[in-house]
Design a protein around this motif. Structure first.
Motif, PDB file in Angstrom:
ATOM      1  N   VAL A  74       0.803  -1.216   0.000  1.00 34.81           N
ATOM      2  CA  VAL A  74       0.000   0.000   0.000  1.00 34.81           C
ATOM      3  C   VAL A  74       0.842   1.275   0.000  1.00 34.81           C
ATOM      4  CG1 VAL A  74      -2.018  -1.092   1.043  1.00 34.81           C
ATOM      5  CG2 VAL A  74      -0.288  -0.054   2.521  1.00 34.81           C
ATOM      6  N   GLY A  75       2.151   1.150   0.084  1.00 37.49           N
ATOM      7  CA  GLY A  75       2.999   2.329   0.083  1.00 37.49           C
ATOM      8  C   GLY A  75       4.466   1.949   0.168  1.00 37.49           C
ATOM      9  N   ILE A  76       5.294   2.967   0.415  1.00 38.15           N
ATOM     10  CA  ILE A  76       6.747   2.793   0.455  1.00 38.15           C
ATOM     11  C   ILE A  76       7.334   3.660   1.569  1.00 38.15           C
ATOM     12  CG2 ILE A  76       8.920   3.192  -0.808  1.00 38.15           C
ATOM     13  CD1 ILE A  76       7.300   2.856  -3.395  1.00 38.15           C
ATOM     14  N   VAL A  77       8.343   3.124   2.235  1.00 37.80           N
ATOM     15  CA  VAL A  77       9.179   3.910   3.148  1.00 37.80           C
ATOM     16  C   VAL A  77      10.607   3.751   2.647  1.00 37.80           C
ATOM     17  CG1 VAL A  77      10.074   4.150   5.495  1.00 37.80           C
ATOM     18  CG2 VAL A  77       7.668   3.621   5.153  1.00 37.80           C
ATOM     19  N   GLU A  78      11.233   4.871   2.338  1.00 36.68           N
ATOM     20  CA  GLU A  78      12.616   4.858   1.858  1.00 36.68           C
ATOM     21  C   GLU A  78      13.486   5.576   2.880  1.00 36.68           C
ATOM     22  OE1 GLU A  78      15.122   6.816  -1.806  1.00 36.68           O
ATOM     23  OE2 GLU A  78      13.102   6.072  -2.216  1.00 36.68           O
ATOM     24  N   SER A  79      14.596   4.950   3.208  1.00 40.28           N
ATOM     25  CA  SER A  79      15.534   5.556   4.149  1.00 40.28           C
ATOM     26  C   SER A  79      16.897   5.654   3.489  1.00 40.28           C
ATOM     27  CB  SER A  79      15.621   4.708   5.418  1.00 40.28           C
ATOM     28  OG  SER A  79      16.339   3.517   5.171  1.00 40.28           O
ATOM     29  N   VAL A  80      17.846   6.192   4.232  1.00 40.65           N
ATOM     30  CA  VAL A  80      19.206   6.277   3.705  1.00 40.65           C
ATOM     31  C   VAL A  80      19.816   4.895   3.550  1.00 40.65           C
ATOM     32  CG1 VAL A  80      19.613   8.602   4.580  1.00 40.65           C
ATOM     33  CG2 VAL A  80      20.160   6.645   6.022  1.00 40.65           C
ATOM     34  N   LYS A  81      19.241   3.882   4.219  1.00 47.78           N
ATOM     35  CA  LYS A  81      19.765   2.518   4.159  1.00 47.78           C
ATOM     36  C   LYS A  81      19.061   1.638   3.137  1.00 47.78           C
ATOM     37  CE  LYS A  81      21.052   2.280   9.047  1.00 47.78           C
ATOM     38  NZ  LYS A  81      20.806   1.528  10.289  1.00 47.78           N
ATOM     39  N   SER A  82      17.752   1.814   2.972  1.00 44.29           N
ATOM     40  CA  SER A  82      16.997   0.892   2.118  1.00 44.29           C
ATOM     41  C   SER A  82      15.626   1.454   1.765  1.00 44.29           C
ATOM     42  CB  SER A  82      16.819  -0.457   2.817  1.00 44.29           C
ATOM     43  OG  SER A  82      15.980  -0.302   3.942  1.00 44.29           O
ATOM     44  N   THR A  83      14.966   0.766   0.861  1.00 42.01           N
ATOM     45  CA  THR A  83      13.587   1.067   0.509  1.00 42.01           C
ATOM     46  C   THR A  83      12.752  -0.153   0.872  1.00 42.01           C
ATOM     47  OG1 THR A  83      14.253   2.500  -1.307  1.00 42.01           O
ATOM     48  CG2 THR A  83      12.003   1.638  -1.381  1.00 42.01           C
ATOM     49  N   SER A  84      11.640   0.083   1.552  1.00 37.76           N
ATOM     50  CA  SER A  84      10.783  -1.021   1.985  1.00 37.76           C
ATOM     51  C   SER A  84       9.347  -0.757   1.588  1.00 37.76           C
ATOM     52  CB  SER A  84      10.849  -1.177   3.501  1.00 37.76           C
ATOM     53  OG  SER A  84      12.144  -1.495   3.918  1.00 37.76           O
ATOM     54  N   ASP A  85       8.693  -1.802   1.096  1.00 41.37           N
ATOM     55  CA  ASP A  85       7.267  -1.713   0.821  1.00 41.37           C
ATOM     56  C   ASP A  85       6.495  -1.681   2.128  1.00 41.37           C
ATOM     57  OD1 ASP A  85       7.493  -3.997  -1.978  1.00 41.37           O
ATOM     58  OD2 ASP A  85       7.500  -1.816  -1.992  1.00 41.37           O
ATOM     59  N   ILE A  86       5.366  -0.990   2.110  1.00 44.71           N
ATOM     60  CA  ILE A  86       4.432  -0.998   3.233  1.00 44.71           C
ATOM     61  C   ILE A  86       3.304  -1.943   2.859  1.00 44.71           C
ATOM     62  CG2 ILE A  86       2.816   0.342   4.621  1.00 44.71           C
ATOM     63  CD1 ILE A  86       4.448   2.847   3.801  1.00 44.71           C
ATOM     64  N   TYR A  87       3.069  -2.938   3.711  1.00 43.81           N
ATOM     65  CA  TYR A  87       2.001  -3.902   3.484  1.00 43.81           C
ATOM     66  C   TYR A  87       0.858  -3.632   4.454  1.00 43.81           C
ATOM     67  CZ  TYR A  87       5.521  -6.504   0.896  1.00 43.81           C
ATOM     68  OH  TYR A  87       6.487  -6.869  -0.010  1.00 43.81           O
ATOM     69  N   SER A  88      -0.353  -3.820   4.002  1.00 38.28           N
ATOM     70  CA  SER A  88      -1.487  -3.707   4.906  1.00 38.28           C
ATOM     71  C   SER A  88      -1.622  -5.003   5.686  1.00 38.28           C
ATOM     72  CB  SER A  88      -2.776  -3.446   4.132  1.00 38.28           C
ATOM     73  OG  SER A  88      -3.857  -3.373   5.051  1.00 38.28           O
ATOM     74  N   PRO A  89      -1.679  -4.931   7.015  1.00 38.88           N
ATOM     75  CA  PRO A  89      -1.855  -6.156   7.791  1.00 38.88           C
ATOM     76  C   PRO A  89      -3.304  -6.639   7.818  1.00 38.88           C
ATOM     77  CG  PRO A  89      -1.592  -4.292   9.249  1.00 38.88           C
ATOM     78  CD  PRO A  89      -1.411  -3.778   7.849  1.00 38.88           C
ATOM     79  N   LEU A  90      -4.219  -5.809   7.306  1.00 42.00           N
ATOM     80  CA  LEU A  90      -5.645  -6.125   7.345  1.00 42.00           C
ATOM     81  C   LEU A  90      -6.299  -5.847   6.003  1.00 42.00           C
ATOM     82  CD1 LEU A  90      -6.401  -4.298  10.722  1.00 42.00           C
ATOM     83  CD2 LEU A  90      -6.122  -6.768  10.413  1.00 42.00           C
ATOM     84  N   SER A  91      -7.384  -6.550   5.722  1.00 37.46           N
ATOM     85  CA  SER A  91      -8.205  -6.276   4.539  1.00 37.46           C
ATOM     86  C   SER A  91      -9.219  -5.194   4.892  1.00 37.46           C
ATOM     87  CB  SER A  91      -8.967  -7.540   4.120  1.00 37.46           C
ATOM     88  OG  SER A  91      -8.072  -8.568   3.781  1.00 37.46           O
ATOM     89  N   GLY A  92      -9.579  -4.385   3.908  1.00 43.25           N
ATOM     90  CA  GLY A  92     -10.585  -3.359   4.136  1.00 43.25           C
ATOM     91  C   GLY A  92     -10.427  -2.185   3.203  1.00 43.25           C
ATOM     92  N   THR A  93     -10.930  -1.033   3.650  1.00 41.67           N
ATOM     93  CA  THR A  93     -10.895   0.196   2.866  1.00 41.67           C
ATOM     94  C   THR A  93     -10.025   1.227   3.564  1.00 41.67           C
ATOM     95  OG1 THR A  93     -13.151  -0.239   2.123  1.00 41.67           O
ATOM     96  CG2 THR A  93     -12.321   2.002   1.802  1.00 41.67           C
ATOM     97  N   ILE A  94      -9.069   1.780   2.830  1.00 41.28           N
ATOM     98  CA  ILE A  94      -8.223   2.837   3.387  1.00 41.28           C
ATOM     99  C   ILE A  94      -9.104   4.041   3.684  1.00 41.28           C
ATOM    100  CG2 ILE A  94      -6.261   4.386   2.986  1.00 41.28           C
ATOM    101  CD1 ILE A  94      -5.466   1.398   3.189  1.00 41.28           C
ATOM    102  N   VAL A  95      -9.017   4.528   4.910  1.00 38.83           N
ATOM    103  CA  VAL A  95      -9.785   5.697   5.335  1.00 38.83           C
ATOM    104  C   VAL A  95      -8.973   6.969   5.102  1.00 38.83           C
ATOM    105  CG1 VAL A  95     -10.869   6.828   7.319  1.00 38.83           C
ATOM    106  CG2 VAL A  95     -11.034   4.351   7.063  1.00 38.83           C
ATOM    107  N   GLU A  96      -7.666   6.865   5.364  1.00 37.75           N
ATOM    108  CA  GLU A  96      -6.813   8.049   5.267  1.00 37.75           C
ATOM    109  C   GLU A  96      -5.354   7.641   5.198  1.00 37.75           C
ATOM    110  OE1 GLU A  96      -5.901  12.049   7.991  1.00 37.75           O
ATOM    111  OE2 GLU A  96      -7.233  10.499   8.754  1.00 37.75           O
ATOM    112  N   GLY A  97      -4.602   8.319   4.359  1.00 36.76           N
ATOM    113  CA  GLY A  97      -3.148   8.231   4.366  1.00 36.76           C
ATOM    114  C   GLY A  97      -2.648   9.465   5.092  1.00 36.76           C
ATOM    115  N   ASN A  98      -1.608   9.344   5.871  1.00 35.72           N
ATOM    116  CA  ASN A  98      -1.109  10.468   6.661  1.00 35.72           C
ATOM    117  C   ASN A  98      -0.268  11.405   5.788  1.00 35.72           C
ATOM    118  OD1 ASN A  98      -0.136  12.231   8.569  1.00 35.72           O
ATOM    119  ND2 ASN A  98       0.733  10.662   9.903  1.00 35.72           N
ATOM    120  N   ALA A  99      -0.886  12.478   5.336  1.00 39.50           N
ATOM    121  CA  ALA A  99      -0.194  13.460   4.495  1.00 39.50           C
ATOM    122  C   ALA A  99       0.954  14.132   5.243  1.00 39.50           C
ATOM    123  CB  ALA A  99      -1.190  14.508   3.992  1.00 39.50           C
ATOM    124  N   SER A 100       0.869  14.187   6.554  1.00 38.04           N
ATOM    125  CA  SER A 100       1.925  14.821   7.347  1.00 38.04           C
ATOM    126  C   SER A 100       3.256  14.099   7.215  1.00 38.04           C
ATOM    127  CB  SER A 100       1.525  14.894   8.817  1.00 38.04           C
ATOM    128  OG  SER A 100       0.415  15.734   8.983  1.00 38.04           O
TER     129      SER A 100
END
Length: 146
Positions: A74-100
């Protein structure tokens, strides 16, 4: 989500919250926290995960109203060390992504288990919660070096 962390050789003192203001917090083996409030869950990376990642430089979060299945990317987190996929641990409907966290990626490092949350999901299958770890089991997972 952060499979790269399973092989991290650096050990960190585990900081695991047992509960937050009446919410139930659970964890995944891939180092996400899942804060449950009714039929909605807020999800982010644990303090352990952000320590292993290092400085986060890019975050991509899912869009609201997206239907997902457990284990979908459902997304990506990239750091100075690596890039990692973000997986949803649950099924359902995304209510909000944190724009902050998209605008200020340092929130993932500075406040991973509060303001640095990644997304909220209205989950569709309560039985999936049973597969998540409680704080005691998550702390043990970290101590065992996973």
């Amino acid at each position: 989500m952060l499979g790269v962390l399973r092989t991290a050789s650096v050990r960190f003192a585990p900081r695991v919250r047992m509960a937050c203001r009446g919410f139930v917090t659970k964890y995944t083996e891939s180092h996400e926290w899942v804060r449950i409030d009714g039929d909605t869950a807020t999800i982010g990376v644990t303090d352990y995960a952000q320590n292993a990642l290092g400085d986060v430089v890019y975050v991509e979060v899912p869009e609201a109203d997206t239907e997902v299945e457990a284990e979908d990317v459902v997304g990506i987190v990239e750091s100075v060390k690596s890039t990692s996929d973000i997986y949803s641990p649950l099924s359902g409907t995304i209510v909000e992504g944190n724009a902050s966290v998209v605008a200020n990626t340092k929130l993932v490092n500075k406040a991973p288990e509060s303001d640095g949350w990644l997304f909220k999901i209205k989950f569709s299958d309560k039985a999936q919660l049973d597969a998540l770890l409680d704080a005691t089991k998550y702390k043990q997972l970290i101590e065992d070096g996973h």
